[in-house]
Design an enzyme around this catalytic site. Structure first.
Site, short mmCIF file in Angstrom:
data_model
loop_
_atom_site.label_atom_id
_atom_site.label_comp_id
_atom_site.label_asym_id
_atom_site.label_seq_id
_atom_site.Cartn_x
_atom_site.Cartn_y
_atom_site.Cartn_z
N GLU A 171 -7.07 -2.00 4.62
CA GLU A 171 -6.95 -1.97 3.17
C GLU A 171 -6.09 -3.14 2.68
O GLU A 171 -6.35 -3.73 1.64
CB GLU A 171 -6.31 -0.65 2.72
CG GLU A 171 -7.24 0.56 2.86
CD GLU A 171 -6.50 1.90 2.76
OE1 GLU A 171 -5.64 2.17 3.63
OE2 GLU A 171 -6.77 2.65 1.82
N ARG A 183 -1.91 -1.55 -4.02
CA ARG A 183 -2.92 -0.50 -4.02
C ARG A 183 -2.55 0.47 -5.14
O ARG A 183 -1.41 0.95 -5.20
CB ARG A 183 -2.90 0.25 -2.69
CG ARG A 183 -3.84 1.45 -2.68
CD ARG A 183 -3.71 2.28 -1.42
NE ARG A 183 -4.64 3.38 -1.42
CZ ARG A 183 -4.43 4.53 -0.79
NH1 ARG A 183 -3.32 4.73 -0.11
NH2 ARG A 183 -5.33 5.48 -0.83
N ARG A 232 -4.10 18.76 2.69
CA ARG A 232 -4.92 19.16 1.54
C ARG A 232 -6.13 19.98 1.98
O ARG A 232 -6.74 19.66 3.01
CB ARG A 232 -5.39 17.93 0.76
CG ARG A 232 -4.28 17.20 0.06
CD ARG A 232 -4.74 15.86 -0.52
NE ARG A 232 -3.97 14.77 0.05
CZ ARG A 232 -4.30 13.48 -0.03
NH1 ARG A 232 -5.40 13.12 -0.64
NH2 ARG A 232 -3.54 12.58 0.52
N HIS A 248 -9.96 6.00 -1.81
CA HIS A 248 -10.06 5.21 -0.58
C HIS A 248 -11.15 4.15 -0.71
O HIS A 248 -11.70 3.68 0.29
CB HIS A 248 -10.40 6.09 0.65
CG HIS A 248 -9.37 7.09 1.02
ND1 HIS A 248 -9.68 8.39 1.34
CD2 HIS A 248 -8.03 6.99 1.14
CE1 HIS A 248 -8.58 9.05 1.64
NE2 HIS A 248 -7.55 8.22 1.52
N HIS A 281 -13.66 8.08 6.35
CA HIS A 281 -12.27 7.59 6.35
C HIS A 281 -11.37 8.80 6.62
O HIS A 281 -11.17 9.65 5.75
CB HIS A 281 -11.94 6.96 4.99
CG HIS A 281 -10.50 6.55 4.86
ND1 HIS A 281 -10.09 5.23 4.86
CD2 HIS A 281 -9.37 7.28 4.72
CE1 HIS A 281 -8.78 5.17 4.74
NE2 HIS A 281 -8.31 6.41 4.65
N ASN A 340 0.88 -1.17 0.00
CA ASN A 340 0.00 0.00 0.00
C ASN A 340 0.92 1.22 0.00
O ASN A 340 1.35 1.70 1.04
CB ASN A 340 -0.88 -0.05 1.25
CG ASN A 340 -1.80 1.16 1.40
OD1 ASN A 340 -1.65 2.15 0.69
ND2 ASN A 340 -2.74 1.07 2.32
N1 LIG Z 1 -3.75 8.27 18.65
C1 LIG Z 1 -4.09 9.12 17.70
N2 LIG Z 1 -4.85 10.20 17.98
C2 LIG Z 1 -5.19 11.07 17.03
N3 LIG Z 1 -4.83 10.97 15.74
C3 LIG Z 1 -4.07 9.92 15.41
C4 LIG Z 1 -3.66 8.94 16.35
N4 LIG Z 1 -2.93 8.02 15.68
C5 LIG Z 1 -2.88 8.41 14.39
N5 LIG Z 1 -3.55 9.55 14.22
C6 LIG Z 1 -3.74 10.32 12.97
O1 LIG Z 1 -3.80 9.42 11.88
C7 LIG Z 1 -3.09 9.96 10.77
C8 LIG Z 1 -2.61 8.85 9.87
O2 LIG Z 1 -3.69 8.06 9.51
P1 LIG Z 1 -3.56 6.90 8.43
O3 LIG Z 1 -4.89 6.31 8.24
O4 LIG Z 1 -2.44 6.01 8.81
O5 LIG Z 1 -3.20 7.79 7.18
P2 LIG Z 1 -2.54 7.52 5.79
O6 LIG Z 1 -2.94 6.13 5.37
O7 LIG Z 1 -3.15 8.57 4.94
O8 LIG Z 1 -1.06 7.69 5.99
C9 LIG Z 1 -1.96 10.76 11.42
O9 LIG Z 1 -1.57 11.83 10.59
C10 LIG Z 1 -2.63 11.27 12.68
O10 LIG Z 1 -3.19 12.54 12.45
C1 LIG Z 2 -6.24 8.80 -2.05
C2 LIG Z 2 -5.62 9.27 -0.79
O1 LIG Z 2 -5.83 10.37 -0.38
O2 LIG Z 2 -4.84 8.37 -0.15
P1 LIG Z 2 -4.02 8.61 1.22
O3 LIG Z 2 -5.01 8.94 2.26
O4 LIG Z 2 -3.32 7.30 1.45
O5 LIG Z 2 -3.08 9.76 0.96
MG LIG Z 3 -4.38 5.74 3.96
#
Ligand SMILES: Nc1ncnc2c1ncn2[C@@H]1O[C@H](COP(=O)(O)OP(=O)(O)O)[C@@H](O)[C@H]1O
Ligand SMILES: CC(=O)OP(=O)(O)O
Ligand SMILES: [Mg+2]
Length: 405
Positions: free
Chosen positions: A391, A98, A248, A187, A215, A13
């Site tokens: 995912e 992904r 964003r 997503h 999400h 991913n």
């Molecule tokens: N314990 C927590 N409390 C609040 N927010 C959290 C915590 N753990 C992770 N996050 C939030 O989750 C975000 C990452 O989420 P994630 O679903 O892994 O994102 P991505 O797949 O887009 O990298 C971090 O930027 C943070 O803001």
């Molecule tokens: C599509 C997209 O925003 O993916 P991610 O949250 O992993 O950046």
């Molecule tokens: Mg993600």
């Protein structure tokens, strides 16, 4: 596809600056290794790798520069090999990737060949943070195991059921069609997995329930899922539209871009960077991590509080909008990093929506758990739930189903 006796699937991913991965054995549904490479391209890249046995394992961590997604995958391959789980294993049936943007063409998981690669490449301008990273991961995996099926699972696929009324922008039809401008949504693998798991939590079949899925990760999107089919989602042509995200902007008046060009003399690329990388929570208060924002709010930081309020205001608007789109809602479901972990975000997003039958129970909301769970009280008309997304598992299932047949 040719059938296979091998039962393991490696899932990659690849995000804009990270790779999450899992190695699964699909015969027993067992996870053999999980890991993450983050801050790719920076000096402080970090790889956390955990080999698992019966769901338990000790994490190994390495830090130091990892230049790009190709180097990241090679580092992951080395870690797996050190545990006897190397990519050369004959038990590996496929690698599932992904892929964020699949355009209109890909509505289902697809075995990758040169033509599929070319199409993913063609879509780079509409997923500039994501498709290049996905491509690099795929090409590297292909050089490591050229004999193995590589399968693309598209973020956009789940949203291809959206009706034209939700998928079209109200712009000149000929221009839109000539340039394939429409709302694709992203997503989708997560929205599909979470909406199904939410139905299960309610003890119902997916066809029986209407669900709003939120999400909330670094990227964030909402979707309205009616009887298992997506009918609207907040991201559009690119993953920039909709909710306020880590970096964003989400929705802005499109005239903001002309204004910045004409009045501030910014180039198209500068505006792209502004809206994709220097906006959202980071643009509003300097931090994109919700943990840090909550910590600052607790210390009385006004900028962090305003950023939080703007984030919540947008989220609430989408809950209301999708309530109206669905007409009847059985559950509002929070998922991904923020949705799964940030109780204050869940509380604030649902606050004041009692008339819609939406209530959060403070004690249930405070529970920390990796399991799907309800956070609304028994008497509530509409369930509010937290469902951890997976995912990687969903990509593994779809990949395995395709190569096994
Ligand atoms: N314990 C927590 N409390 C609040 N927010 C959290 C915590 N753990 C992770 N996050 C939030 O989750 C975000 C990452 O989420 P994630 O679903 O892994 O994102 P991505 O797949 O887009 O990298 C971090 O930027 C943070 O803001
Ligand atoms: C599509 C997209 O925003 O993916 P991610 O949250 O992993 O950046
Ligand atoms: Mg993600």
């Amino acid at each position: 596809m040719t059938g296979t006796d091998a039962t393991r699937v490696l899932v990659l991913n690849s995000g804009s600056s990270s790779v999450k991965y899992q190695l699964l054995d699909m015969s027993e549904g067992e996870r053999l290794a999980v890991g993450l490479v983050e801050r790719i391209g920076e000096e402080t890249s970090r790889l956390v790798h955990t080999p698992l046995r019966d769901g338990e394992g000790a994490a190994r961590e390495k830090t130091g520069p990892i230049a790009d997604h190709a180097a990241a995958l090679k580092a992951v391959a080395e870690e797996l090999a050190a545990d006897g789980l190397g990519l050369d294993s004959p038990e590996l049936a496929a690698i599932g990737h992904r892929v964020v943007h699949g355009g209109l063409r890909f509505t289902a998981p697809t075995v990758i060949d040169d033509e599929v690669l070319a199409e993913i490449e063609r879509l780079v301008p509409v997923a500039p943070l994501h498709n290049p990273a996905n491509l690099l991961g795929i090409r590297t995996a292909m050089t490591l195991r050229p004999d193995l099926p590589q399968v693309a699972v598209f973020d956009t696929a789940f949203h291809t059921t959206m009706p034209e009324s939700a998928a079209r922008y109200a712009i000149d039809v000929e221009t839109a069609d000539a340039h394939r401008i429409r709302r694709y949504g992203f997503h989708g693998t997560s929205h599909a997995y979470v909406s199904r798991a939410a139905a299960q939590l309610l003890g119902k079949a997916p066809e029986e329930v209407n669900v709003i899925v939120l999400h909330l990760g670094n990227g964030a999107s909402a979707s309205a899922v009616a009887g298992g089919r997506c009918v609207d989602t907040s991201m559009g042509l690119t993953p920039l539209e909709g909710l306020v995200m880590g970096t964003r902007s989400g929705d802005v008046d499109p005239a903001v871009t002309f204004h910045l060009e004409r009045v501030a003399g910014m180039s198209t690329d500068e505006i792209d960077t502004l809206l994709n990388k220097r906006s959202g929570l980071v643009g509003l208060c300097g931090d994109n991590d919700m943990r840090e924002i909550r910590r600052r709010i607790d210390e009385g930081d006004e900028r962090a509080l305003l950023a939080f309020e703007i984030y919540i205001h947008r989220l609430k608007k989408y809950i209301g909008a999708y309530y109206a789109v669905l007409g009847r809602v059985d559950a509002v479901v929070f998922t991904a990093g923020v949705g799964e972990n940030a109780a204050p975000v869940r509380e604030a997003a649902i606050a004041g929506l009692e008339e819609l039958g939406l209530v959060v129970d403070a004690d249930l909301n405070a529970v920390r758990s990796g399991e799907p769970r309800l956070i609304s009280p028994n008497y509530a008309r509409v369930a509010v739930a937290v469902v951890p997304t997976d995912e990687e598992l969903e990509i593994a299932r779809q990949t395995y189903a395709l190569v096994r047949d």
